[in-house]
Design an enzyme around this catalytic site. Sequence first.
Site, short mmCIF file in Angstrom:
data_model
loop_
_atom_site.label_atom_id
_atom_site.label_comp_id
_atom_site.label_asym_id
_atom_site.label_seq_id
_atom_site.Cartn_x
_atom_site.Cartn_y
_atom_site.Cartn_z
N GLN A 154 0.73 -1.26 0.09
CA GLN A 154 0.01 0.11 -0.11
C GLN A 154 0.91 1.28 0.06
O GLN A 154 0.47 2.46 -0.15
CB GLN A 154 -1.06 -0.03 1.06
CG GLN A 154 -2.01 -1.00 1.15
CD GLN A 154 -2.73 -1.11 2.45
OE1 GLN A 154 -2.78 -1.65 3.37
NE2 GLN A 154 -4.12 -0.40 2.06
N GLU B 133 -5.02 -7.48 6.03
CA GLU B 133 -3.61 -7.30 5.86
C GLU B 133 -2.65 -8.30 5.16
O GLU B 133 -2.08 -7.81 4.22
CB GLU B 133 -2.89 -6.82 6.92
CG GLU B 133 -3.48 -5.46 7.55
CD GLU B 133 -3.70 -4.24 6.62
OE1 GLU B 133 -3.08 -3.78 5.78
OE2 GLU B 133 -4.95 -3.54 6.79
#
Length: 184
Positions: free
Chosen positions: A49, A139
Amino acid sequence: MIYPIVMYGDPVLRQRGKDIEQGTDIKQLIADMMETMHAANGIGLAAPQIGKGIRLFVVDGSSLEEEPGMENFKKAFINPQILEETGTPWDFEEGCLSIPNIREKISRKEKLKIRYYDEDWNLHEDTFDGMQARIIQHEYDHIEGKMFVDYLTPLKKRLLKSKLADISKGKVDTEYRIIAPVKR
Protein backbone atom coordinates in the site's frame (compact mmCIF):
# COMPACT_ATOMS: atom_id res chain seq x y z
CA MET A 1 8.18 9.81 7.18
CA ILE A 2 4.61 9.65 5.93
CA TYR A 3 4.24 7.82 2.62
CA PRO A 4 1.42 8.44 0.13
CA ILE A 5 -1.02 5.53 -0.08
CA VAL A 6 -1.14 3.59 -3.35
CA MET A 7 -4.65 3.46 -4.80
CA TYR A 8 -6.67 0.59 -6.24
CA GLY A 9 -5.55 -0.33 -9.74
CA ASP A 10 -1.82 -0.12 -9.09
CA PRO A 11 -0.10 -3.41 -10.10
CA VAL A 12 1.89 -3.54 -6.81
CA LEU A 13 -1.40 -4.25 -5.01
CA ARG A 14 -1.92 -7.39 -7.12
CA GLN A 15 1.52 -8.95 -6.70
CA ARG A 16 2.53 -11.43 -4.03
CA GLY A 17 5.07 -9.67 -1.82
CA LYS A 18 8.64 -10.95 -1.74
CA ASP A 19 10.15 -12.30 1.46
CA ILE A 20 12.44 -9.90 3.31
CA GLU A 21 15.93 -11.26 3.89
CA GLN A 22 16.21 -12.28 7.53
CA GLY A 23 18.18 -9.79 9.61
CA THR A 24 17.47 -6.84 7.31
CA ASP A 25 17.10 -3.65 9.35
CA ILE A 26 13.58 -2.48 8.61
CA LYS A 27 12.81 -0.76 11.91
CA GLN A 28 12.68 2.67 10.25
CA LEU A 29 10.35 1.37 7.53
CA ILE A 30 8.08 -0.12 10.21
CA ALA A 31 8.06 3.20 12.12
CA ASP A 32 7.28 5.05 8.87
CA MET A 33 4.46 2.62 8.07
CA MET A 34 2.98 3.09 11.55
CA GLU A 35 3.19 6.88 11.11
CA THR A 36 1.61 6.64 7.64
CA MET A 37 -1.19 4.39 8.93
CA HIS A 38 -1.96 6.72 11.85
CA ALA A 39 -1.91 9.82 9.62
CA ALA A 40 -4.55 8.14 7.43
CA ASN A 41 -6.60 6.99 10.45
CA GLY A 42 -6.04 3.34 9.55
CA ILE A 43 -5.77 0.27 11.78
CA GLY A 44 -3.58 -1.72 9.41
CA LEU A 45 -1.18 -1.04 6.55
CA ALA A 46 0.66 -3.45 4.27
CA ALA A 47 3.90 -2.61 2.46
CA PRO A 48 2.29 -2.87 -1.02
CA GLN A 49 0.00 0.00 0.00
CA ILE A 50 3.05 2.28 0.07
CA GLY A 51 4.42 0.82 -3.16
CA LYS A 52 6.76 -1.77 -1.63
CA GLY A 53 6.25 -5.33 -2.88
CA ILE A 54 7.49 -7.07 0.27
CA ARG A 55 5.90 -9.30 2.93
CA LEU A 56 5.40 -6.81 5.73
CA PHE A 57 2.39 -5.28 7.41
CA VAL A 58 1.67 -3.33 10.57
CA VAL A 59 -1.45 -3.17 12.72
CA ASP A 60 -2.67 -0.95 15.53
CA GLY A 61 -6.16 -1.68 16.81
CA SER A 62 -5.89 0.53 19.90
CA SER A 63 -8.38 3.01 18.41
CA LEU A 64 -11.04 0.24 18.57
CA GLU A 65 -11.20 0.45 22.36
CA GLU A 66 -14.80 -0.85 22.42
CA GLU A 67 -13.45 -4.19 21.13
CA PRO A 68 -11.99 -6.39 23.90
CA GLY A 69 -8.24 -6.97 23.70
CA MET A 70 -7.55 -4.25 21.15
CA GLU A 71 -5.94 -1.68 23.48
CA ASN A 72 -2.49 -3.32 23.13
CA PHE A 73 -2.87 -4.76 19.64
CA LYS A 74 0.02 -2.96 17.94
CA LYS A 75 2.64 -4.96 16.04
CA ALA A 76 4.58 -5.60 12.86
CA PHE A 77 4.38 -8.85 10.92
CA ILE A 78 7.47 -9.68 8.82
CA ASN A 79 7.34 -12.58 6.33
CA PRO A 80 4.09 -13.86 7.88
CA GLN A 81 2.51 -17.15 6.97
CA ILE A 82 -1.05 -18.02 7.98
CA LEU A 83 -0.93 -21.64 9.12
CA GLU A 84 -4.67 -22.17 9.58
CA GLU A 85 -7.99 -20.36 9.71
CA THR A 86 -10.77 -21.90 11.76
CA GLY A 87 -14.14 -21.15 13.28
CA THR A 88 -17.41 -19.90 11.99
CA PRO A 89 -17.20 -17.25 9.25
CA TRP A 90 -18.67 -13.90 10.30
CA ASP A 91 -19.59 -10.80 8.33
CA PHE A 92 -18.19 -7.38 9.11
CA GLU A 93 -18.04 -4.18 7.09
CA GLU A 94 -14.46 -3.61 5.93
CA GLY A 95 -12.78 -0.67 4.28
CA CYS A 96 -9.29 -0.10 2.93
CA LEU A 97 -6.95 2.88 2.71
CA SER A 98 -6.23 1.89 -0.93
CA ILE A 99 -9.96 1.86 -1.73
CA PRO A 100 -11.20 4.96 0.10
CA ASN A 101 -14.87 5.66 0.77
CA ILE A 102 -16.03 2.13 -0.06
CA ARG A 103 -17.07 -0.24 2.72
CA GLU A 104 -18.61 -3.68 2.23
CA LYS A 105 -19.53 -6.66 4.39
CA ILE A 106 -16.89 -9.37 4.09
CA SER A 107 -17.08 -12.86 5.59
CA ARG A 108 -13.94 -14.20 7.29
CA LYS A 109 -13.25 -17.09 9.65
CA GLU A 110 -13.10 -16.05 13.30
CA LYS A 111 -9.70 -17.52 14.27
CA LEU A 112 -6.24 -17.91 12.76
CA LYS A 113 -2.81 -19.25 13.57
CA ILE A 114 0.09 -17.32 12.07
CA ARG A 115 3.88 -17.57 12.03
CA TYR A 116 5.83 -14.32 11.61
CA TYR A 117 8.89 -12.36 12.65
CA ASP A 118 8.70 -9.20 14.74
CA GLU A 119 10.84 -6.11 14.09
CA ASP A 120 13.73 -7.64 16.07
CA TRP A 121 13.58 -10.80 13.92
CA ASN A 122 12.19 -12.95 16.73
CA LEU A 123 10.04 -15.77 15.35
CA HIS A 124 6.47 -16.06 16.70
CA GLU A 125 3.64 -18.50 16.20
CA ASP A 126 0.45 -17.00 17.62
CA THR A 127 -3.29 -17.50 17.50
CA PHE A 128 -5.64 -14.54 17.08
CA ASP A 129 -9.41 -14.34 17.00
CA GLY A 130 -12.24 -11.89 16.47
CA MET A 131 -11.30 -8.40 15.33
CA GLN A 132 -7.57 -9.05 15.69
CA ALA A 133 -7.85 -12.02 13.31
CA ARG A 134 -9.90 -9.97 10.84
CA ILE A 135 -7.36 -7.14 10.70
CA ILE A 136 -4.54 -9.63 10.17
CA GLN A 137 -6.49 -11.47 7.45
CA HIS A 138 -7.19 -8.19 5.63
CA GLU A 139 -3.54 -7.07 5.73
CA TYR A 140 -2.26 -10.56 4.92
CA ASP A 141 -4.43 -10.51 1.78
CA HIS A 142 -2.52 -7.40 0.66
CA ILE A 143 0.84 -9.18 0.73
CA GLU A 144 -0.76 -12.03 -1.23
CA GLY A 145 -1.96 -9.61 -3.95
CA LYS A 146 -5.59 -9.78 -2.87
CA MET A 147 -8.03 -7.04 -1.84
CA PHE A 148 -11.32 -7.08 0.05
CA VAL A 149 -13.31 -6.30 -3.11
CA ASP A 150 -12.19 -9.69 -4.45
CA TYR A 151 -14.63 -11.31 -1.99
CA LEU A 152 -17.64 -9.46 -3.40
CA THR A 153 -20.24 -11.01 -5.66
CA PRO A 154 -20.00 -10.27 -9.40
CA LEU A 155 -23.09 -8.03 -9.08
CA LYS A 156 -21.54 -5.98 -6.24
CA LYS A 157 -18.32 -5.61 -8.26
CA ARG A 158 -20.26 -4.33 -11.28
CA LEU A 159 -22.10 -1.82 -9.07
CA LEU A 160 -18.75 -0.52 -7.77
CA LYS A 161 -16.96 -0.53 -11.14
CA SER A 162 -17.21 3.22 -11.81
CA LYS A 163 -16.22 4.16 -8.23
CA LEU A 164 -13.19 1.86 -8.45
CA ALA A 165 -12.27 3.35 -11.83
CA ASP A 166 -12.44 6.85 -10.33
CA ILE A 167 -10.23 5.77 -7.41
CA SER A 168 -7.63 4.38 -9.82
CA LYS A 169 -7.59 7.78 -11.57
CA GLY A 170 -7.17 9.65 -8.28
CA LYS A 171 -10.70 11.07 -8.44
CA VAL A 172 -11.38 10.51 -4.75
CA ASP A 173 -11.43 12.67 -1.64
CA THR A 174 -9.14 11.54 1.16
CA GLU A 175 -7.59 13.13 4.21
CA TYR A 176 -4.22 11.65 3.20
CA ARG A 177 -1.83 11.80 0.25
CA ILE A 178 -2.38 9.22 -2.46
CA ILE A 179 -0.69 7.86 -5.56
CA ALA A 180 -3.13 6.98 -8.31
CA PRO A 181 -1.83 4.41 -10.82
CA VAL A 182 -3.27 6.20 -13.83
CA LYS A 183 -1.47 9.42 -12.83
CA ARG A 184 1.96 7.78 -12.37
